[in-house]
Structures are given as C-alpha cells and as structure tokens.
Design a protein around this motif. Sequence first.
Motif, mmCIF file in Angstrom:
data_model
loop_
_atom_site.group_PDB
_atom_site.id
_atom_site.type_symbol
_atom_site.label_atom_id
_atom_site.label_comp_id
_atom_site.label_asym_id
_atom_site.label_seq_id
_atom_site.Cartn_x
_atom_site.Cartn_y
_atom_site.Cartn_z
ATOM 1 N N GLY A 1 0.753 -1.134 -0.014
ATOM 2 C CA GLY A 1 0.098 0.121 0.061
ATOM 3 C C GLY A 1 0.760 1.370 -0.145
ATOM 4 N N ILE A 2 1.824 1.387 0.788
ATOM 5 C CA ILE A 2 2.771 2.262 0.764
ATOM 6 C C ILE A 2 3.681 2.661 -0.649
ATOM 7 N N PHE A 3 3.995 1.391 -1.120
ATOM 8 C CA PHE A 3 4.771 1.402 -2.195
ATOM 9 C C PHE A 3 3.732 2.183 -3.585
ATOM 10 N N ASP A 4 2.426 1.506 -3.396
ATOM 11 C CA ASP A 4 1.440 1.817 -4.305
ATOM 12 C C ASP A 4 1.492 3.163 -4.183
ATOM 13 N N GLU A 5 1.417 4.080 -2.849
ATOM 14 C CA GLU A 5 1.035 5.363 -3.048
ATOM 15 C C GLU A 5 2.164 6.223 -3.420
ATOM 16 N N VAL A 6 3.566 5.752 -3.324
ATOM 17 C CA VAL A 6 4.682 6.268 -3.539
ATOM 18 C C VAL A 6 4.565 6.391 -5.275
ATOM 19 N N HIS A 7 4.219 4.999 -5.796
ATOM 20 C CA HIS A 7 4.379 5.071 -7.141
ATOM 21 C C HIS A 7 3.180 6.013 -7.947
ATOM 22 N N GLN A 8 2.158 6.379 -7.140
ATOM 23 C CA GLN A 8 1.231 7.304 -7.686
ATOM 24 C C GLN A 8 1.749 8.731 -7.903
ATOM 25 N N VAL A 9 2.771 8.934 -7.098
ATOM 26 C CA VAL A 9 3.276 10.458 -7.156
ATOM 27 C C VAL A 9 4.082 10.700 -8.415
ATOM 28 N N PHE A 10 4.483 9.423 -9.195
ATOM 29 C CA PHE A 10 5.182 9.849 -10.248
ATOM 30 C C PHE A 10 4.182 9.794 -11.456
ATOM 31 N N VAL A 11 2.933 9.507 -11.180
ATOM 32 C CA VAL A 11 1.797 9.457 -12.354
ATOM 33 C C VAL A 11 0.956 10.876 -12.510
ATOM 34 N N ILE A 12 0.907 11.060 -13.663
ATOM 35 C CA ILE A 12 0.404 12.319 -14.110
ATOM 36 C C ILE A 12 -0.966 12.437 -13.516
ATOM 37 N N GLY A 13 -1.414 13.612 -12.664
ATOM 38 C CA GLY A 13 -2.791 13.827 -12.419
ATOM 39 C C GLY A 13 -3.271 12.772 -10.995
ATOM 40 N N ARG A 14 -2.155 12.074 -10.533
ATOM 41 C CA ARG A 14 -2.461 11.296 -9.335
ATOM 42 C C ARG A 14 -1.393 11.686 -8.015
ATOM 43 N N SER A 15 -2.031 11.494 -6.926
ATOM 44 C CA SER A 15 -0.919 11.970 -5.780
ATOM 45 C C SER A 15 -1.285 10.831 -4.659
ATOM 46 N N ALA A 16 -0.275 11.000 -3.780
ATOM 47 C CA ALA A 16 -0.129 10.179 -2.707
ATOM 48 C C ALA A 16 -0.590 10.735 -1.402
ATOM 49 N N GLY A 17 -1.430 9.796 -0.748
ATOM 50 C CA GLY A 17 -1.889 10.488 0.506
ATOM 51 C C GLY A 17 -1.755 9.421 1.740
ATOM 52 N N ILE A 18 -1.491 9.961 2.910
ATOM 53 C CA ILE A 18 -1.706 9.006 4.083
ATOM 54 C C ILE A 18 -3.057 8.561 4.191
ATOM 55 N N ASP A 19 -4.094 9.177 3.934
ATOM 56 C CA ASP A 19 -5.388 8.840 4.142
ATOM 57 C C ASP A 19 -5.638 7.483 3.121
ATOM 58 N N ASP A 20 -5.213 7.445 2.100
ATOM 59 C CA ASP A 20 -5.088 6.490 1.152
ATOM 60 C C ASP A 20 -4.353 4.968 1.544
ATOM 61 N N VAL A 21 -3.192 5.341 2.335
ATOM 62 C CA VAL A 21 -2.731 4.371 3.070
ATOM 63 C C VAL A 21 -3.307 3.562 4.222
ATOM 64 N N ILE A 22 -4.009 4.575 4.827
ATOM 65 C CA ILE A 22 -4.766 4.320 5.963
ATOM 66 C C ILE A 22 -5.980 3.410 5.546
ATOM 67 N N ALA A 23 -6.548 3.762 4.282
ATOM 68 C CA ALA A 23 -7.986 3.035 4.018
ATOM 69 C C ALA A 23 -7.294 1.702 3.342
ATOM 70 N N ASP A 24 -6.009 1.540 3.090
ATOM 71 C CA ASP A 24 -5.448 0.404 2.520
ATOM 72 C C ASP A 24 -5.343 -0.641 3.906
ATOM 73 N N VAL A 25 -4.863 -0.088 4.906
ATOM 74 C CA VAL A 25 -4.494 -0.841 6.021
ATOM 75 C C VAL A 25 -5.687 -1.215 6.781
ATOM 76 N N GLU A 26 -6.883 -0.425 6.895
ATOM 77 C CA GLU A 26 -8.253 -0.507 7.715
ATOM 78 C C GLU A 26 -8.760 -1.925 7.618
ATOM 79 N N THR A 27 -8.759 -2.545 6.533
ATOM 80 C CA THR A 27 -9.459 -3.971 6.268
ATOM 81 C C THR A 27 -8.500 -5.137 6.827
ATOM 82 N N ASP A 28 -7.274 -4.570 7.103
ATOM 83 C CA ASP A 28 -6.284 -5.721 7.668
ATOM 84 C C ASP A 28 -6.498 -5.951 9.011
#
Length: 110
Positions: free
Chosen positions: A83-110
């Motif tokens: 999930g962290i890797f995915d968010e870092v990856h999105q920093v390099f994609v045009i029009g996308r951004s990374a956010g801690i709230d997205d990482v938290i959403a990834d982790v919440e189900t675990d």
Amino acid sequence: MKKFWQFLRFQFPPILWMLAIFIASSTPGNKVPTFVFGKDKFLHAGVFFVLCWLTHRALRFSNTILFQQKSLLFAMLLTILYGIFDEVHQVFVIGRSAGIDDVIADVETD
C-alpha cells in the motif's frame, strides 16, 4: 510438476492482483472513471482486503513453516508495505497524488 500447480493455485494470484493494482495506479488522474472519486476509500479498502486475503492464502500454503504459522501477520505486513509502495508510485503518475489517508484506507481492512 506438483510444485508448479501449487504455485499457480496459491502464490500466483496475489502476484497477479499486485500487478492489477500497479496497472490501475498507473492510470493518469484524468483517465480515472468518475464513479471512483466518491468511493475512493471504499475502493482502496476492498482492493487491499482482497490482496491481504490472497497473500494470507499464499503464505498459508507456502513451504516455509514460519510463513505458514504466521501467515496472517506476514500478509498484513506485506499488504501495508505494498500500500505504501502504491502511494509512492502514484506520485510519479500524471494527475495522481499520494496520501496518508489512502494508506490508512488500505490498512483498515487488515
């Protein structure tokens, strides 16, 4: 031959799911379907829940006893790291951004 089929059945699905996540994350922000924006966190939670379950299943049927015994713990850790890797990856994609709230959403189900 048995090991190959076992790999296809248990270890290959989480790898394939990670590839699907990576490809979806590589989609530029202006190409993301509009129905996603209102339900972004639910989508993250669902996608990463599936990844955690597939990883848990793969580790449960691995050849390593430690992974078999602690499969849920390792699955959760791997899912969080991905999930962290995915968010870092999105920093390099045009029009996308990374956010801690997205990482938290990834982790919440675990």
